[in-house]
Scaffold this motif. Structure first.
Motif, PDB file in Angstrom:
ATOM      1  N   ALA A   9       0.859  -1.199   0.000  1.00  0.00           N
ATOM      2  CA  ALA A   9       0.000   0.000   0.000  1.00  0.00           C
ATOM      3  C   ALA A   9       0.888   1.240   0.000  1.00  0.00           C
ATOM      4  CB  ALA A   9      -0.892  -0.009   1.236  1.00  0.00           C
ATOM      5  N   VAL A  10       0.533   2.220  -0.828  1.00  0.00           N
ATOM      6  CA  VAL A  10       1.296   3.470  -0.897  1.00  0.00           C
ATOM      7  C   VAL A  10       0.341   4.629  -0.651  1.00  0.00           C
ATOM      8  CG1 VAL A  10       2.747   4.962  -2.323  1.00  0.00           C
ATOM      9  CG2 VAL A  10       2.936   2.470  -2.543  1.00  0.00           C
ATOM     10  N   LEU A  11       0.550   5.323   0.465  1.00  0.00           N
ATOM     11  CA  LEU A  11      -0.286   6.490   0.775  1.00  0.00           C
ATOM     12  C   LEU A  11       0.348   7.724   0.138  1.00  0.00           C
ATOM     13  CD1 LEU A  11      -2.588   7.939   2.303  1.00  0.00           C
ATOM     14  CD2 LEU A  11      -1.063   8.044   4.307  1.00  0.00           C
ATOM     15  N   CYS A  12      -0.368   8.301  -0.823  1.00  0.00           N
ATOM     16  CA  CYS A  12       0.154   9.508  -1.460  1.00  0.00           C
ATOM     17  C   CYS A  12      -1.004  10.474  -1.695  1.00  0.00           C
ATOM     18  CB  CYS A  12       0.875   9.177  -2.766  1.00  0.00           C
ATOM     19  SG  CYS A  12       0.028   8.011  -3.843  1.00  0.00           S
ATOM     20  N   GLY A  13      -0.661  11.715  -1.839  1.00  0.00           N
ATOM     21  CA  GLY A  13      -1.706  12.697  -2.102  1.00  0.00           C
ATOM     22  C   GLY A  13      -1.903  12.823  -3.603  1.00  0.00           C
ATOM     23  N   ALA A  32      -5.977   9.347   1.471  1.00  0.00           N
ATOM     24  CA  ALA A  32      -6.447   9.075   2.832  1.00  0.00           C
ATOM     25  C   ALA A  32      -7.798   8.359   2.830  1.00  0.00           C
ATOM     26  CB  ALA A  32      -6.530  10.384   3.623  1.00  0.00           C
ATOM     27  N   ALA A  33      -8.680   8.757   1.931  1.00  0.00           N
ATOM     28  CA  ALA A  33     -10.036   8.193   1.927  1.00  0.00           C
ATOM     29  C   ALA A  33     -10.034   6.693   1.642  1.00  0.00           C
ATOM     30  CB  ALA A  33     -10.892   8.931   0.882  1.00  0.00           C
ATOM     31  N   GLY A  34      -9.123   6.236   0.778  1.00  0.00           N
ATOM     32  CA  GLY A  34      -9.102   4.813   0.417  1.00  0.00           C
ATOM     33  C   GLY A  34      -8.125   3.993   1.227  1.00  0.00           C
ATOM     34  N   LEU A  35      -7.536   4.607   2.276  1.00  0.00           N
ATOM     35  CA  LEU A  35      -6.420   3.946   2.950  1.00  0.00           C
ATOM     36  C   LEU A  35      -6.806   2.615   3.605  1.00  0.00           C
ATOM     37  CD1 LEU A  35      -3.462   3.918   3.743  1.00  0.00           C
ATOM     38  CD2 LEU A  35      -4.020   5.345   5.722  1.00  0.00           C
ATOM     39  N   ALA A  36      -7.953   2.576   4.284  1.00  0.00           N
ATOM     40  CA  ALA A  36      -8.337   1.332   4.980  1.00  0.00           C
ATOM     41  C   ALA A  36      -8.471   0.194   3.965  1.00  0.00           C
ATOM     42  CB  ALA A  36      -9.648   1.539   5.753  1.00  0.00           C
ATOM     43  N   TYR A  87       4.209   7.662   1.747  1.00  0.00           N
ATOM     44  CA  TYR A  87       4.913   8.656   0.931  1.00  0.00           C
ATOM     45  C   TYR A  87       4.438  10.059   1.291  1.00  0.00           C
ATOM     46  CZ  TYR A  87       6.594  11.003  -3.292  1.00  0.00           C
ATOM     47  OH  TYR A  87       7.215  11.847  -4.167  1.00  0.00           O
ATOM     48  N   ASP A  88       3.143  10.188   1.565  1.00  0.00           N
ATOM     49  CA  ASP A  88       2.592  11.475   2.034  1.00  0.00           C
ATOM     50  C   ASP A  88       2.865  11.545   3.530  1.00  0.00           C
ATOM     51  OD1 ASP A  88       1.231  13.760   2.603  1.00  0.00           O
ATOM     52  OD2 ASP A  88      -0.757  12.957   2.141  1.00  0.00           O
ATOM     53  N   PHE A  89       4.093  11.972   3.859  1.00  0.00           N
ATOM     54  CA  PHE A  89       4.609  11.741   5.213  1.00  0.00           C
ATOM     55  C   PHE A  89       4.034  12.692   6.252  1.00  0.00           C
ATOM     56  CE2 PHE A  89       7.570  14.254   2.696  1.00  0.00           C
ATOM     57  CZ  PHE A  89       7.654  15.406   3.426  1.00  0.00           C
ATOM     58  N   LEU A  90       3.269  13.687   5.832  1.00  0.00           N
ATOM     59  CA  LEU A  90       2.633  14.565   6.814  1.00  0.00           C
ATOM     60  C   LEU A  90       1.163  14.197   7.026  1.00  0.00           C
ATOM     61  CD1 LEU A  90       4.269  17.989   5.894  1.00  0.00           C
ATOM     62  CD2 LEU A  90       4.707  16.585   7.907  1.00  0.00           C
TER      63      LEU A  90
END
Lengths: 329, 329
Positions: free
Chosen positions: B10-14, B35-39, B51-54
């Motif tokens: 999984a890669v969290l990015c904006g 963020a919305a699709g993270l779960a 990756y979206d570290f903030l």
């Protein structure tokens, strides 16, 4: 001279008198003067302290210097007093070498970082309360050519090298393995070495050979986007050519502390160019510099009175203190 | 794991996807998500690249991480992912130590020189076409206290020392004779060492122990006219106390790259304070940083696939990579 005689010292100053002259006033008849009174002050003077070091008044009053033996200038550059009358005379010329080195090196590193980190734009955005992320440049490994290998150039080279930059020099005596410069290239080879530099720093003394050395031809071979820093003299540069290179390329920016006309005239296009940082001939003028200038003069004054060798004796043909002399000093 | 299985990443990015992920996409099923699709993305994922570290989205989606074994964050600070759910789990946490060190050190030296040389005022005067000579400060010999002795703090100390400043550190393990810091004082002794510093640089990791460590009490003992630099986290500082210390003393200035709320709200009084330099959390973000972040992740990904030890494993109780681990690495 015989120490019991009281020498006459002329001091050229503007509105601001040099601080802390009491020790010298106890040993000499001191004549403080502005440009208008200079000829009168020089008549009968044994020594001459050019404290207002940007004054152009000295050549015009030189005819009155009828017994002068020593002229000391409160600057590193001696170009304002390097005219045939002085050059051909027996008057010893000394300068204030060493006072400005560290402060100018810090200034140069500061403007390099200001370009790399885009600080001027951050400052503008802050005023508009705008949060605008940008990527910035590293200075590590960027190549700098320091044109002028006297003490100030050396101090700049040492500082930029310590900060991780890749440094080379351009000077009179080409050589390799210099502890601060690494390679020093001959001035005659300047145009071969300009294209490789990300930053070019002008800090050569102003002489007949260096006047206008940064012209359209020199700027024309610089690397696209490279930056030019002038902490030497404005007259090293053909200003209209610099403006052209900033406007149409290849230059990416310039940080200018000196100008061919000072103060820089209000109508100069340099004021409003976005990629130009202007400061008013202050890069070397740290808090306490005026006292330090008087200390340097006072040290030489004591030596002169005692008949000892003076420090920082300028070669009046070269126009600076040769580094050979410095190494012996 | 068995190398023949294809792991799910999984890669969290904006809005911006990480560049150059092809090598990883050839070895894993990569789920890019906001963020919305993270779960949904975390459900069934073996590895997780923040990756979206903030982003603050990780704790709220953590319940879905049903087979996660490794989380890598594209930053040095791990505070956005340091919550009990992760701390108590067996998930290995790695960070991007080393990517930002040199760029942040250059930034800190740049703001120190900006204060010392009064560059912001020169920039303002330039816009008004005003030639106004001032004396400026030397940085040579000025005392800096670097609060935070991790790799970024060390890089800052090394750079400021190379530029001639007198440096000391504040960290977990007090010691003398450190090659970069010289003396390192214990964090518990901070208030004893703040009064001697001309510049205080905050670069500690954000933990329960460091949150709000720069408060009215800390600012209150700083040297009159001293400057505060924050390149760590905004939450290290009680912002209202900082504003008070800038307005009423003793602080002479602050350079702030991080804030407790980012972007800094338009109504913050910091924007218009004359002695404050604001930049938008960019001090470490040099041209090419995004590629470097992916390279650091890709190196660890290769190690993870090969069953080798990962680099930059964070101590989840301490909240950073302990320097003992670094020395072994």
């Amino acid at each position: 001279m015989i120490a019991s005689e009281t020498p006459v010292l002329a001091v050229l100053c503007g509105d601001t008198r040099p601080p802390d002259m009491r020790a010298i006033e106890a040993e000499a008849v001191v004549r403080y003067t502005d440009a208008a009174g200079l000829a009168d002050a020089l008549s009968g003077a044994d020594a001459f302290f050019v404290y207002d070091f940007l004054s152009t008044a000295v050549p015009g009053a030189w005819h009155a210097a009828d017994r002068l033996r020593w002229l000391h200038i409160a600057s590193a550059g001696v170009d304002p007093v390097l005219f045939p009358g002085l050059q051909e005379s027996d008057v010893v010329l000394t300068n204030s070498r060493g006072v400005f080195d560290g402060a100018i090196a810090e200034y140069v590193l500061g403007v390099v970082l200001t370009f790399a980190k885009d600080f001027a734009r951050s400052w503008d955005l802050q005023k508009q309360r705008q949060w605008k992320h940008r990527e910035s440049e590293r200075i590590s490994g960027r190549r700098v050519l320091v044109v002028g290998t006297g003490p100030i150039g050396r101090s700049i080279a040492r500082m930029l090298r310590a900060a991780g930059m890749s440094v080379a020099g351009v000077g009179r005596r080409p050589r390799a393995g210099d502890p601060d410069f690494g390679d020093v290239y001959a001035s005659s080879e300047l145009s071969r070495h300009l294209p490789g530099a990300d930053y070019v720093v002008a800090v050569a003394p102003l002489t007949e050979q260096t006047k206008g050395m940064f012209d359209a031809e020199a700027f024309g071979v610089m690397k696209p986007g490279s930056r030019f820093v002038n902490v030497g003299r404005g007259e090293l540069v053909v200003t209209s050519d610099l403006i052209g290179a900033l406007r149409d390329g290849p230059l990416g920016g310039a940080a200018l502390d000196v100008f061919d006309t000072e103060p820089l005239p209000a109508e100069s296009p340099l004021w409003t160019m976005e990629n130009v940082l202007i400061s008013p001939h202050m890069s070397g003028d740290f808090v306490g510099w005026r006292n330090t200038l008087v200390e340097v003069f006072a040290d030489n004054f004591r030596r002169w009175r005692a008949g000892e060798a003076l420090r920082n004796v300028v070669d009046k043909q070269l126009g600076y203190v040769p580094s050979e002399t410095l190494r012996q000093g």
